[in-house]
Scaffold this motif. Structure first.
Motif, PDB file in Angstrom:
ATOM      1  N   VAL A 117      31.096  48.305-108.058  1.00 50.14           N
ATOM      2  CA  VAL A 117      30.794  48.563-109.466  1.00 50.14           C
ATOM      3  C   VAL A 117      32.066  49.065-110.145  1.00 50.14           C
ATOM      4  CG1 VAL A 117      29.343  49.829-111.085  1.00 50.14           C
ATOM      5  CG2 VAL A 117      28.409  49.115-108.871  1.00 50.14           C
ATOM      6  N   LEU A 118      32.453  48.399-111.238  1.00 45.38           N
ATOM      7  CA  LEU A 118      33.677  48.709-111.972  1.00 45.38           C
ATOM      8  C   LEU A 118      33.324  49.078-113.409  1.00 45.38           C
ATOM      9  CD1 LEU A 118      35.618  45.548-110.736  1.00 45.38           C
ATOM     10  CD2 LEU A 118      35.784  47.854-109.773  1.00 45.38           C
ATOM     11  N   ASP A 119      34.123  49.941-114.033  1.00 44.45           N
ATOM     12  CA  ASP A 119      33.778  50.452-115.361  1.00 44.45           C
ATOM     13  C   ASP A 119      34.864  50.193-116.415  1.00 44.45           C
ATOM     14  OD1 ASP A 119      35.674  52.155-114.326  1.00 44.45           O
ATOM     15  OD2 ASP A 119      34.626  54.008-114.869  1.00 44.45           O
ATOM     16  N   PRO A 120      35.274  48.950-116.618  1.00 43.11           N
ATOM     17  CA  PRO A 120      36.297  48.695-117.635  1.00 43.11           C
ATOM     18  C   PRO A 120      35.736  48.836-119.042  1.00 43.11           C
ATOM     19  CG  PRO A 120      35.444  46.627-116.821  1.00 43.11           C
ATOM     20  CD  PRO A 120      34.807  47.707-115.982  1.00 43.11           C
ATOM     21  N   PRO A 121      36.580  49.154-120.031  1.00 40.31           N
ATOM     22  CA  PRO A 121      36.137  49.088-121.428  1.00 40.31           C
ATOM     23  C   PRO A 121      35.920  47.625-121.814  1.00 40.31           C
ATOM     24  CG  PRO A 121      38.495  49.499-121.312  1.00 40.31           C
ATOM     25  CD  PRO A 121      37.983  49.579-119.905  1.00 40.31           C
ATOM     26  N   PRO A 122      35.169  47.366-122.881  1.00 35.31           N
ATOM     27  CA  PRO A 122      34.837  45.970-123.233  1.00 35.31           C
ATOM     28  C   PRO A 122      36.043  45.053-123.339  1.00 35.31           C
ATOM     29  CG  PRO A 122      33.530  47.492-124.539  1.00 35.31           C
ATOM     30  CD  PRO A 122      34.510  48.333-123.781  1.00 35.31           C
ATOM     31  N   GLU A 123      37.145  45.553-123.893  1.00 35.89           N
ATOM     32  CA  GLU A 123      38.302  44.683-124.098  1.00 35.89           C
ATOM     33  C   GLU A 123      39.012  44.313-122.794  1.00 35.89           C
ATOM     34  OE1 GLU A 123      39.662  48.990-124.647  1.00 35.89           O
ATOM     35  OE2 GLU A 123      37.935  47.737-125.214  1.00 35.89           O
ATOM     36  N   SER A 124      38.673  44.991-121.688  1.00 41.60           N
ATOM     37  CA  SER A 124      39.356  44.723-120.417  1.00 41.60           C
ATOM     38  C   SER A 124      38.468  44.028-119.393  1.00 41.60           C
ATOM     39  CB  SER A 124      39.877  46.040-119.817  1.00 41.60           C
ATOM     40  OG  SER A 124      40.785  46.679-120.686  1.00 41.60           O
ATOM     41  N   VAL A 125      37.233  43.714-119.753  1.00 45.48           N
ATOM     42  CA  VAL A 125      36.287  43.156-118.786  1.00 45.48           C
ATOM     43  C   VAL A 125      36.835  41.901-118.122  1.00 45.48           C
ATOM     44  CG1 VAL A 125      34.076  41.948-118.601  1.00 45.48           C
ATOM     45  CG2 VAL A 125      34.183  44.168-119.736  1.00 45.48           C
ATOM     46  N   CYS A 126      37.291  40.952-118.909  1.00 43.65           N
ATOM     47  CA  CYS A 126      37.739  39.681-118.338  1.00 43.65           C
ATOM     48  C   CYS A 126      39.008  39.845-117.507  1.00 43.65           C
ATOM     49  CB  CYS A 126      37.947  38.657-119.449  1.00 43.65           C
ATOM     50  SG  CYS A 126      36.389  37.998-120.095  1.00 43.65           S
ATOM     51  N   ASP A 127      39.918  40.699-117.955  1.00 45.02           N
ATOM     52  CA  ASP A 127      41.126  40.940-117.168  1.00 45.02           C
ATOM     53  C   ASP A 127      40.781  41.561-115.818  1.00 45.02           C
ATOM     54  OD1 ASP A 127      42.769  39.943-119.168  1.00 45.02           O
ATOM     55  OD2 ASP A 127      43.000  41.901-120.134  1.00 45.02           O
ATOM     56  N   VAL A 128      39.784  42.448-115.806  1.00 48.76           N
ATOM     57  CA  VAL A 128      39.360  43.074-114.557  1.00 48.76           C
ATOM     58  C   VAL A 128      38.735  42.045-113.620  1.00 48.76           C
ATOM     59  CG1 VAL A 128      37.598  44.619-113.600  1.00 48.76           C
ATOM     60  CG2 VAL A 128      39.142  45.431-115.384  1.00 48.76           C
ATOM     61  N   VAL A 129      37.884  41.170-114.158  1.00 50.96           N
ATOM     62  CA  VAL A 129      37.274  40.137-113.319  1.00 50.96           C
ATOM     63  C   VAL A 129      38.342  39.222-112.733  1.00 50.96           C
ATOM     64  CG1 VAL A 129      35.801  38.090-113.349  1.00 50.96           C
ATOM     65  CG2 VAL A 129      35.029  40.196-114.452  1.00 50.96           C
ATOM     66  N   ALA A 130      39.294  38.808-113.555  1.00 47.79           N
ATOM     67  CA  ALA A 130      40.352  37.921-113.071  1.00 47.79           C
ATOM     68  C   ALA A 130      41.179  38.600-111.983  1.00 47.79           C
ATOM     69  CB  ALA A 130      41.246  37.494-114.233  1.00 47.79           C
ATOM     70  N   ALA A 131      41.532  39.866-112.203  1.00 43.08           N
ATOM     71  CA  ALA A 131      42.335  40.582-111.212  1.00 43.08           C
ATOM     72  C   ALA A 131      41.552  40.800-109.924  1.00 43.08           C
ATOM     73  CB  ALA A 131      42.800  41.917-111.788  1.00 43.08           C
ATOM     74  N   ALA A 132      40.263  41.136-110.036  1.00 40.73           N
ATOM     75  CA  ALA A 132      39.440  41.362-108.846  1.00 40.73           C
ATOM     76  C   ALA A 132      39.291  40.079-108.042  1.00 40.73           C
ATOM     77  CB  ALA A 132      38.075  41.900-109.253  1.00 40.73           C
ATOM     78  N   CYS A 133      39.090  38.954-108.728  1.00 39.09           N
ATOM     79  CA  CYS A 133      39.004  37.671-108.020  1.00 39.09           C
ATOM     80  C   CYS A 133      40.314  37.364-107.306  1.00 39.09           C
ATOM     81  CB  CYS A 133      38.660  36.552-109.001  1.00 39.09           C
ATOM     82  SG  CYS A 133      36.954  36.558-109.588  1.00 39.09           S
ATOM     83  N   GLY A 134      41.433  37.708-107.944  1.00 35.34           N
ATOM     84  CA  GLY A 134      42.726  37.487-107.313  1.00 35.34           C
ATOM     85  C   GLY A 134      42.905  38.316-106.057  1.00 35.34           C
ATOM     86  N   VAL A 135      42.481  39.579-106.113  1.00 42.55           N
ATOM     87  CA  VAL A 135      42.561  40.449-104.934  1.00 42.55           C
ATOM     88  C   VAL A 135      41.698  39.890-103.807  1.00 42.55           C
ATOM     89  CG1 VAL A 135      41.878  42.709-104.036  1.00 42.55           C
ATOM     90  CG2 VAL A 135      43.167  42.556-106.175  1.00 42.55           C
ATOM     91  N   LEU A 136      40.484  39.493-104.139  1.00 40.19           N
ATOM     92  CA  LEU A 136      39.566  38.980-103.125  1.00 40.19           C
ATOM     93  C   LEU A 136      40.129  37.721-102.467  1.00 40.19           C
ATOM     94  CD1 LEU A 136      36.791  39.937-102.137  1.00 40.19           C
ATOM     95  CD2 LEU A 136      35.746  38.330-103.725  1.00 40.19           C
ATOM     96  N   GLU A 137      40.681  36.824-103.268  1.00 41.52           N
ATOM     97  CA  GLU A 137      41.242  35.585-102.723  1.00 41.52           C
ATOM     98  C   GLU A 137      42.439  35.879-101.822  1.00 41.52           C
ATOM     99  OE1 GLU A 137      41.831  31.726-101.732  1.00 41.52           O
ATOM    100  OE2 GLU A 137      40.104  32.602-102.779  1.00 41.52           O
ATOM    101  N   ARG A 138      43.298  36.793-102.242  1.00 38.04           N
ATOM    102  CA  ARG A 138      44.474  37.111-101.419  1.00 38.04           C
ATOM    103  C   ARG A 138      44.071  37.722-100.084  1.00 38.04           C
ATOM    104  NH1 ARG A 138      47.543  41.668-100.559  1.00 38.04           N
ATOM    105  NH2 ARG A 138      46.682  42.880-102.303  1.00 38.04           N
TER     106      ARG A 138
END
Length: 515
Positions: free
Chosen positions: A273-294
């Protein structure tokens, strides 16, 4: 005593399993029952919470720190104190559990009120979470409806659950010291439960969706293809790397909260569970997917692995760390899941290489579910990352087949009401709610819960987890046709009164939730 020599001991007292370890903390004893929300049906999910409250009220005054918890996988009653006080507490819990088999509807009144104050009015209605989206209203997915019938459960239902689950065959006493010689356990006799394998996922593969709430939630499963020690380490590494990337490097979140559950001997379920502000939601999802893939492709770097490994080894040297491990060990043992010893886990922790963690993280990636806040529209960066992960959008309200009767009958919301702009369409096989921004479809054959309140509003919940609250009075000419459609819902669905009992002497529950 070195930490690697920490031993767990098993025994039996009065037909009840006893698990203990000699830990350097204040003496604590817990009466565990291997039953939680996931073991119930949509109609009874959450009723173990009511059992927990009834037992605690029955105890009366207890002179030592004590409490109880009921959750998805177990129900437990625990206290910390001297051996004499602990024996008294455990024996009183056993007496109270036995008493629950005789409760009356009058006995439920105060505890319904207390639970309602604890969980809030919104909990009387179905929700949506990562588990219900994955499994529907089965197994871990039942948490989404865990209190919908709080004001309708009968004493007979409570007694039946107590009879089936709260007995010696499904109990375990867990102690952080050798159990006192004077300990006796007077629980009703009962057989050890035969537990079915947890239901399979309903997701087609990696998926994403939008759901109520303010957080970004990632979840997935791990198989037993890797030893449990490697799986646990993989989760810890993922937590640390996500926290380093999303909080320390990018500053997009404050909290990275990881939870894991053992579904059965073959599968673990995890959620972040992650708590980004609304303006950072998509950046957080993209970064998290990148971490998971790596991590799934190359594993963690040597530095990342060593940092997490060192932290875990330091934690387990502390009394609280050992107690946390023992608690996790007990939670699996009470459900009949064989867990490795601490020495076995530490051996794997010491030997793990980055390559050993690729498989467990790969399981997570391949079963990934990403939940966006409901009011958030993903932008291209996030959609590209999700596409690269093979994730497809899912919508549990989307119809899988066309209606059997063509266009159906439509009813518009009254102009001067909160339903203005909404349209209900009734078909022979489904109900469809259309708004300017969305369309929600509820197949009648899939409905498992039909709850009606005193205003005549009706909540419909499907086995897939789709749910809809219908306020007939807000739509012109709608009530009688709607009542006729309700007659088409299968007889297997549970129909109930959402406000059958009062929460106070003279006032029923009211809610602001509308269609």
């Amino acid at each position: 005593m070195s930490i690697t020599s920490l031993e767990t001991h098993t025994a039996e007292t009065s037909g009840v399993r006893v698990l203990w370890a000699d830990l350097p903390i204040d003496p604590t004893m817990t009466v565990w029952f291997g039953v939680g929300h996931q073991d119930m049906s949509p109609a009874t999910a959450g009723i173990t919470h009511l059992v927990e409250h009834l037992v605690m009220r029955r105890l009366g005054h207890v002179a030592i720190p004590h409490n109880a918890e009921s959750g998805m996988v177990s129900t437990q009653f625990y206290a910390t104190g001297t051996p004499t006080r602990l024996v008294d507490f455990v024996e009183r819990v056993c007496e109270a559990v036995t008493w629950v088999r005789t409760v009356t509807d009058e006995d439920l009144v105060l505890e319904r009120r207390t639970i309602l104050a604890e969980v809030g009015l919104a909990s009387l209605y179905a929700g949506a979470d990562a588990f219900s989206l994955r499994y529907g209203l089965r197994g871990m997915g039942l948490g989404a409806v865990s209190h919908t019938r709080l004001l309708d459960w009968t004493a007979a239902e409570v007694r039946a659950v107590a009879q089936e689950w709260f007995h010696a065959g499904n109990a375990m006493v867990v102690s952080t010291t050798p159990p006192p010689v004077a300990l006796t356990l007077t629980l009703p006799a009962g057989p050890a439960p035969v537990r079915a394998r947890h239901p399979e996922t309903l997701l087609p593969g990696p998926s994403w969706t939008r759901a109520p709430g303010e957080h970004v939630v990632l979840s997935g499963t791990m198989s037993d293809s890797a030893p449990e020690g490697f799986r646990s380490l993989a989760i810890s590494v993922l937590h640390d790397v996500l926290r380093g990337e999303l909080r320390t490097t990018l500053g997009h979140v404050y909290s990275v909260e990881v939870m894991a559950f053992s579904l059965d001997p073959e599968h673990d379920l995890w959620t972040v569970v992650l708590d980004p502000p609304p303006e950072s939601v998509c950046d957080v999802v993209a970064a998290a997917c990148g971490v998971l893939e790596r991590l799934a492709t190359t594993g963690p770097t040597g530095e990342e692995l060593e940092r997490t490994r060192a932290g875990l080894l330091e934690e387990i040297e502390l009394g609280a760390g050992r107690a946390g491990w023992f608690d996790s060990y007990a939670s699996r043992s009470v459900r009949g899941i064989t867990a490795p010893s601490l020495a076995e886990e530490l051996e794997l922790l010491a030997s793990a290489t980055p390559a050993d963690l690729r498989g467990p993280v790969g399981d997570l990636r391949d079963s990934l579910l990403v939940m966006f806040p409901a009011d958030h529209d993903p932008h291209e960066t996030a959609l590209t990352s999700l596409g690269n992960a093979g994730a497809r959008e899912i919508d549990i309200f989307a119809p899988s087949t066309p209606p059997t009767d063509g266009r159906g009958r439509s009813f518009r919301g009254r102009f001067f009401s909160r339903a203005r702009g909404l349209v209900f369409t009734l078909h022979d096989d489904r109900i469809v709610l259309s708004s300017p921004v969305d369309t929600l479809t509820v197949p009648l054959a899939d409905v498992v819960l039909v709850g009606t309140d005193r205003d005549g509003d009706v909540e419909l919940v499907t086995g897939r987890g789709a749910h809809l609250v219908v306020a007939p009075s807000l739509f012109r000419g709608f009530r009688k046709p709607f009542e006729a459609i309700l007659g088409r819902i299968p007889s297997t669905a549970t129909r109930y009164d959402k406000q059958r009992v009062m929460v106070s002497a003279d006032e029923p529950v009211t809610t602001a939730i509308t269609s």
